[in-house]
Scaffold this motif. Structure first.
Motif, PDB file in Angstrom:
ATOM      1  N   CYS A 136      35.650  44.020  40.496  1.00  0.00           N
ATOM      2  CA  CYS A 136      36.312  43.230  41.534  1.00  0.00           C
ATOM      3  C   CYS A 136      35.819  43.663  42.922  1.00  0.00           C
ATOM      4  O   CYS A 136      35.456  42.831  43.750  1.00  0.00           O
ATOM      5  CB  CYS A 136      37.828  43.387  41.415  1.00  0.00           C
ATOM      6  SG  CYS A 136      38.767  42.393  42.573  1.00  0.00           S
ATOM      7  N   THR A 174      32.232  42.547  43.504  1.00  0.00           N
ATOM      8  CA  THR A 174      32.183  41.105  43.764  1.00  0.00           C
ATOM      9  C   THR A 174      32.650  40.803  45.179  1.00  0.00           C
ATOM     10  O   THR A 174      32.035  39.996  45.889  1.00  0.00           O
ATOM     11  CB  THR A 174      33.039  40.342  42.737  1.00  0.00           C
ATOM     12  OG1 THR A 174      32.528  40.622  41.427  1.00  0.00           O
ATOM     13  CG2 THR A 174      33.018  38.844  42.990  1.00  0.00           C
ATOM     14  N   LYS A 209      42.330  38.804  37.127  1.00  0.00           N
ATOM     15  CA  LYS A 209      42.254  37.339  37.205  1.00  0.00           C
ATOM     16  C   LYS A 209      40.973  36.941  37.918  1.00  0.00           C
ATOM     17  O   LYS A 209      40.401  37.726  38.681  1.00  0.00           O
ATOM     18  CB  LYS A 209      43.455  36.784  37.978  1.00  0.00           C
ATOM     19  CG  LYS A 209      44.781  36.997  37.280  1.00  0.00           C
ATOM     20  CD  LYS A 209      45.900  36.359  38.065  1.00  0.00           C
ATOM     21  CE  LYS A 209      47.241  36.569  37.359  1.00  0.00           C
ATOM     22  NZ  LYS A 209      48.357  36.153  38.195  1.00  0.00           N
ATOM     23  N   ASP A 210      40.560  35.680  37.713  1.00  0.00           N
ATOM     24  CA  ASP A 210      39.401  35.172  38.437  1.00  0.00           C
ATOM     25  C   ASP A 210      39.727  35.121  39.922  1.00  0.00           C
ATOM     26  O   ASP A 210      40.832  34.722  40.307  1.00  0.00           O
ATOM     27  CB  ASP A 210      39.040  33.758  37.955  1.00  0.00           C
ATOM     28  CG  ASP A 210      38.424  33.763  36.558  1.00  0.00           C
ATOM     29  OD1 ASP A 210      37.975  34.842  36.104  1.00  0.00           O
ATOM     30  OD2 ASP A 210      38.392  32.691  35.927  1.00  0.00           O
ATOM     31  N   ASP A 252      39.680  33.681  43.646  1.00  0.00           N
ATOM     32  CA  ASP A 252      39.609  32.362  44.273  1.00  0.00           C
ATOM     33  C   ASP A 252      38.535  32.447  45.362  1.00  0.00           C
ATOM     34  O   ASP A 252      38.826  32.712  46.535  1.00  0.00           O
ATOM     35  CB  ASP A 252      40.979  31.990  44.859  1.00  0.00           C
ATOM     36  CG  ASP A 252      41.016  30.588  45.434  1.00  0.00           C
ATOM     37  OD1 ASP A 252      39.938  30.011  45.719  1.00  0.00           O
ATOM     38  OD2 ASP A 252      42.131  30.067  45.627  1.00  0.00           O
TER      39      ASP A 252
END
Length: 117
Positions: A19, A22, A96-97, A99
């Motif tokens: 995370c 990214t 979670k993905d 946004d």
């Protein structure tokens, strides 16, 4: 040998590491003039020499977040002020993905603030 900046990311367990990496990539791709420095024991991102944002892990929630340096000038429902005067944070759930569109819109809003100078 890894730098303190590299260690910040690679000493984290998954999914937090992925995370954070990214988020780092999302921040850096917003503008080629964004630079990264190791400041105050965390990864800080600068735009045209001014503090732009940083990455950290929320103590209470254990979630990665982007701290916006001029968050007090940003208006977005996902940004949290908590007990900060100037900064606002965007919490992310590493399970979670992300946004991406919402994150990029906040990052772009912050860039526009710094572009006026």
């Amino acid at each position: 040998m890894l730098t303190p900046l590299d260690n910040f990311y690679f000493n984290k367990e998954e999914p937090i590491r992925g995370c954070l990496l990214t988020l780092r990539d999302l921040i850096l791709k917003q503008d080629p003039r964004i630079t990264t420095e190791w400041k105050y024991g965390m990864p800080f991102f600068y735009f045209k020499g001014k503090m732009y944002c940083y990455l950290w892990i929320h103590k209470k929630y254990g979630q990665p977040y982007i701290g916006m340096a001029n968050g007090n000038k940003l208006d977005h429902p996902e940004l949290l002020t908590e007990k900060r005067a100037r900064m606002k944070i965007l919490l992310t759930d590493p399970n979670k993905d992300l946004d991406v569109a919402m994150i990029e819109s906040i990052l772009q809003q912050a860039l526009k603030l710094d572009s006026r100078d």
